[in-house]
Design a protein around this motif. Structure first.
Motif, PDB file in Angstrom:
ATOM      1  N   PHE A   1     -17.395  -4.450   4.987  1.00  0.00           N
ATOM      2  CA  PHE A   1     -18.306  -3.455   4.421  1.00  0.00           C
ATOM      3  C   PHE A   1     -19.633  -3.465   5.171  1.00  0.00           C
ATOM      4  O   PHE A   1     -20.338  -4.476   5.165  1.00  0.00           O
TER       5      PHE A   1
ATOM      6  N   SER B   1     -29.566  -2.069   4.268  1.00  0.00           N
ATOM      7  CA  SER B   1     -28.248  -1.832   3.685  1.00  0.00           C
ATOM      8  C   SER B   1     -27.768  -0.400   3.880  1.00  0.00           C
ATOM      9  O   SER B   1     -26.643  -0.074   3.536  1.00  0.00           O
TER      10      SER B   1
ATOM     11  N   PHE C   1     -17.390 -10.897  -1.861  1.00  0.00           N
ATOM     12  CA  PHE C   1     -16.852  -9.711  -2.526  1.00  0.00           C
ATOM     13  C   PHE C   1     -15.559  -9.985  -3.293  1.00  0.00           C
ATOM     14  O   PHE C   1     -15.398  -9.574  -4.437  1.00  0.00           O
TER      15      PHE C   1
ATOM     16  N   TYR D   1     -26.348  -8.262   8.776  1.00  0.00           N
ATOM     17  CA  TYR D   1     -25.528  -7.103   8.429  1.00  0.00           C
ATOM     18  C   TYR D   1     -24.522  -6.853   9.556  1.00  0.00           C
ATOM     19  O   TYR D   1     -24.811  -7.160  10.719  1.00  0.00           O
TER      20      TYR D   1
ATOM     21  N   GLN E   1     -20.397  -2.399  -5.627  1.00  0.00           N
ATOM     22  CA  GLN E   1     -20.449  -2.978  -4.281  1.00  0.00           C
ATOM     23  C   GLN E   1     -19.765  -2.139  -3.205  1.00  0.00           C
ATOM     24  O   GLN E   1     -19.890  -2.427  -2.024  1.00  0.00           O
ATOM     25  N   VAL E   2     -19.019  -1.123  -3.625  1.00  0.00           N
ATOM     26  CA  VAL E   2     -18.371  -0.286  -2.608  1.00  0.00           C
ATOM     27  C   VAL E   2     -18.814   1.175  -2.723  1.00  0.00           C
ATOM     28  O   VAL E   2     -19.477   1.694  -1.833  1.00  0.00           O
TER      29      VAL E   2
ATOM     30  N   TRP F   1     -22.391  -2.179   4.472  1.00  0.00           N
ATOM     31  CA  TRP F   1     -23.588  -2.179   3.633  1.00  0.00           C
ATOM     32  C   TRP F   1     -23.840  -3.534   2.984  1.00  0.00           C
ATOM     33  O   TRP F   1     -24.801  -3.701   2.255  1.00  0.00           O
TER      34      TRP F   1
ATOM     35  N   LYS G   1     -17.235  -3.671 -10.290  1.00  0.00           N
ATOM     36  CA  LYS G   1     -17.593  -4.250  -8.994  1.00  0.00           C
ATOM     37  C   LYS G   1     -17.298  -3.266  -7.863  1.00  0.00           C
ATOM     38  O   LYS G   1     -18.070  -3.143  -6.916  1.00  0.00           O
TER      39      LYS G   1
ATOM     40  N   ALA H   1     -21.815   2.718  -0.448  1.00  0.00           N
ATOM     41  CA  ALA H   1     -21.249   3.551   0.609  1.00  0.00           C
ATOM     42  C   ALA H   1     -21.874   4.942   0.587  1.00  0.00           C
ATOM     43  O   ALA H   1     -22.017   5.586   1.631  1.00  0.00           O
TER      44      ALA H   1
ATOM     45  N   GLN I   1      -9.420   0.773   0.455  1.00  0.00           N
ATOM     46  CA  GLN I   1      -8.192  -0.026   0.463  1.00  0.00           C
ATOM     47  C   GLN I   1      -8.494  -1.511   0.497  1.00  0.00           C
ATOM     48  O   GLN I   1      -7.810  -2.304  -0.150  1.00  0.00           O
ATOM     49  N   ALA I   2      -9.517  -1.882   1.251  1.00  0.00           N
ATOM     50  CA  ALA I   2      -9.900  -3.296   1.275  1.00  0.00           C
ATOM     51  C   ALA I   2     -10.298  -3.736  -0.130  1.00  0.00           C
ATOM     52  O   ALA I   2      -9.896  -4.802  -0.598  1.00  0.00           O
ATOM     53  N   ALA I   3     -11.068  -2.890  -0.802  1.00  0.00           N
ATOM     54  CA  ALA I   3     -11.485  -3.223  -2.165  1.00  0.00           C
ATOM     55  C   ALA I   3     -10.266  -3.365  -3.076  1.00  0.00           C
ATOM     56  O   ALA I   3     -10.180  -4.285  -3.889  1.00  0.00           O
ATOM     57  N   GLU I   4      -9.318  -2.457  -2.911  1.00  0.00           N
ATOM     58  CA  GLU I   4      -8.099  -2.498  -3.720  1.00  0.00           C
ATOM     59  C   GLU I   4      -7.337  -3.798  -3.435  1.00  0.00           C
ATOM     60  O   GLU I   4      -6.821  -4.446  -4.329  1.00  0.00           O
TER      61      GLU I   4
ATOM     62  N   PHE J   1       0.814  -1.214   0.000  1.00  0.00           N
ATOM     63  CA  PHE J   1       0.000   0.000   0.000  1.00  0.00           C
ATOM     64  C   PHE J   1       0.849   1.268   0.000  1.00  0.00           C
ATOM     65  O   PHE J   1       0.365   2.350  -0.301  1.00  0.00           O
TER      66      PHE J   1
ATOM     67  N   ARG K   1     -10.356   3.022   4.561  1.00  0.00           N
ATOM     68  CA  ARG K   1     -10.162   1.591   4.851  1.00  0.00           C
ATOM     69  C   ARG K   1     -11.023   0.708   3.950  1.00  0.00           C
ATOM     70  O   ARG K   1     -10.620  -0.392   3.597  1.00  0.00           O
ATOM     71  N   TYR K   2     -12.193   1.209   3.553  1.00  0.00           N
ATOM     72  CA  TYR K   2     -13.044   0.406   2.675  1.00  0.00           C
ATOM     73  C   TYR K   2     -12.487   0.376   1.255  1.00  0.00           C
ATOM     74  O   TYR K   2     -12.481  -0.658   0.599  1.00  0.00           O
TER      75      TYR K   2
ATOM     76  N   VAL L   1     -10.608  -6.163  -7.207  1.00  0.00           N
ATOM     77  CA  VAL L   1     -11.837  -6.364  -7.972  1.00  0.00           C
ATOM     78  C   VAL L   1     -11.890  -5.388  -9.147  1.00  0.00           C
ATOM     79  O   VAL L   1     -11.170  -4.398  -9.183  1.00  0.00           O
TER      80      VAL L   1
END
Lengths: 253, 252
Positions: A96, B245, A107, A137, B165-166, A98, B161, B170, B150-153, A64, B147-148, B157
């Protein structure tokens, strides 16, 4: 002390990395030259005083952040960015909110039909003891359960490496201990390579095959300890307590 | 106890206000301003001859159309602005200039461009509704926690996506807040717009009742109905905030 030798082979090779940040017109050196290797399937714990640059270090290793000098090699390739080969599990968590538990686990899955993905997701949900919560959730779960979801979400993509940055620090002592035991049980089956950053010496002793002690900023490896005890470990055993004292004295306590 | 108070206290206050209104009007000698009972009678008259339903549906149709158009444009635009800084830097100043202009100020231009049909009020609602949604959506993208992303990164994906999904989920809670504000403003504006032109709608009802014989009972009736429908619309948007959601965002 195999970790201090540069040039040996290993799954992860950290080669003399340095990192600083600009601060108030000056420069703040955070990582001051660190080298070590992590073998396949090994769990390496890295402990150090707070603010010593542990998190910066693991961000660099996970891809990162770029080091100013030196490089990180994962399976002989220079680490250029994050990938699903090594998943980060951090203190704050990144499940996540959501998405449901099942959707969170699905995911990272990019192959297979929706049904296959869901089955795989549910398998790992059960593995971390959350069977029955697939459709929940995150806000309906407790902190410990969320951490399990995060671990499951990481494992489901079959990463070869787990980068754990203070993974259980936000949990209470009992839940922390419980999750460590769970993690060991899972790692027993899946044999991941793990880099674990923590400020909790006992946590490091519980989980690691080897412990690196970092110095204050700009951080370097101050000492390396092998932890040659088989699992399950009894943390109150005299050998572990002696090792704990040695590590704590390296940390100046 | 709390729930009982939440219902009882406002009902009690409204009753007191109604009583005060009634007493003041009954004691005065001005014949124009109606008592609450006259308002109720007037409303029954409107219901009986069927005009009320027509006015309400005309107003709702205009708000619905303007609001829908605004949503369809504002959400993608807000997301784009939020994700791409160059787009934000280019468009944001324009929106910041347009946003403080009251939609009422657009009425002459709306009539000039679009005449006195349905198009003018729909345009006005569109103008009123679009800016809050753009602003909320773009701000929502900017406040997605690192953080979200980065998690996706980390999971590597695809862009589609990541978006589906993010980014979008969000921001959805913020979009819903924007929609709620926009619908409220849109309802405010439709009534104002209908006062100027047209032959239907609750705004028209109010102006027409005054012009055609000082029927202030119908004027007040129209006002109360506008208020109640506004409350209902807001309630509907609040239902969206209860979706599982998006609840994570409001729970805090």
């Amino acid at each position: 002390m195999r970790g201090e030798a540069v040039g040996i082979t290993g799954r992860i090779l950290v080669r003399d990395i340095k990192k600083g940040f600009a601060k108030d017109g000056g420069r703040l050196d955070v990582v001051g030259g660190i080298s070590f290797a992590v073998d396949d399937g090994e769990i390496v714990g890295i402990v150090g005083p707070s603010g010593c640059g542990k998190s910066t270090l693991i961000r660099i290793i996970a891809g990162f952040d770029r080091p100013d000098e030196g490089q990180v090699l994962v399976d002989d390739l220079v680490q250029k960015g994050p990938s699903a080969k090594g998943i980060v599990i951090s203190q704050q968590g990144s499940v996540f909110p959501w998405l449901t538990v099942r959707q969170n686990l699905m995911f990272g899955l990019n192959q297979g039909s929706e049904r296959e993905k869901a089955e795989l997701a549910d398998h790992y949900t059960a593995l971390v003891g959350l069977k029955g919560f697939e459709k929940s959730y995150p806000h309906e779960l407790s902190g410990g359960m969320l951490k399990r979801v995060e671990i499951a979400r990481a494992l489901v993509v079959k990463p070869e490496i787990l980068y754990m940055d203070e993974p259980f620090s936000a949990l209470d002592a009992l839940m922390n201990l419980r999750l460590r035991i769970e993690l060991l049980r899972i790692l027993e089956k899946e044999r991941h390579t793990v880099v674990l950053i923590t400020h909790d010496v006992e946590e490091a002793l519980h989980l690691s095959d080897r412990i690196l002690v970092l110095s204050p900023r700009p951080t370097r490896i101050q000492a390396t300890f092998e932890v040659p005890f088989p699992h399950p470990r009894k943390l109150t055993s005299p050998e572990i307590q002696t090792l704990k004292s040695s590590i704590l004295s390296e940390l100046g306590i | 106890m709390h729930r009982v108070r939440k219902i009882l206290s406002p009902v009690a206050l409204i009753s007191v206000l109604l009583a005060a209104w009634w007493i003041v009007v009954a004691r005065g000698d001005g014949a124009i301003f109606p008592t609450p009972w006259q308002v109720v009678q007037g409303t029954r008259e409107l219901i009986a001859d069927g005009t009320l339903v027509g006015h309400i549906s005309a107003s709702l149709m205009r708000v619905g159309a303007g609001f829908l158009l605004a949503t369809l444009l504002a959400v993608p635009l807000g997301l784009w602005m939020g994700r791409v800084d160059a787009v934000y830097d280019t468009l944001n100043p324009i929106f910041q200039i347009l946003r403080p202009i009251s939609p009422i100020a657009w009425i002459p231009i709306a009539i000039l461009w679009l005449g006195v049909g349905n198009a003018a009020p729909i345009f006005l609602i569109f103008i009123a509704a679009i800016f809050p949604m753009i602003v909320q959506t773009a701000a929502g993208v900017h406040t997605i926690e690192q953080r979200y992303l980065q998690a996706a990164e980390n999971f590597g994906v695809s862009r589609a996506k990541l978006f589906r999904q993010v980014v979008f989920p969000a921001v959805l809670p913020q979009i819903i807040v924007g929609m709620r504000i926009s619908l409220g403003v849109g309802w405010l504006v439709v009534v104002a717009a209908e006062m100027i032109a047209l032959r239907s709608g609750l705004g028209y009802l109010i102006i027409d009742s005054r012009n055609a014989g000082n029927r202030y009972d119908l004027v007040v009736s129209g006002m109360v109905i506008i208020g109640l429908i506004g409350l209902l619309l807001d309630g509907l948007m609040r239902l969206l905030e209860g979706l599982k959601s998006v609840r994570w965002r409001y729970a805090r």
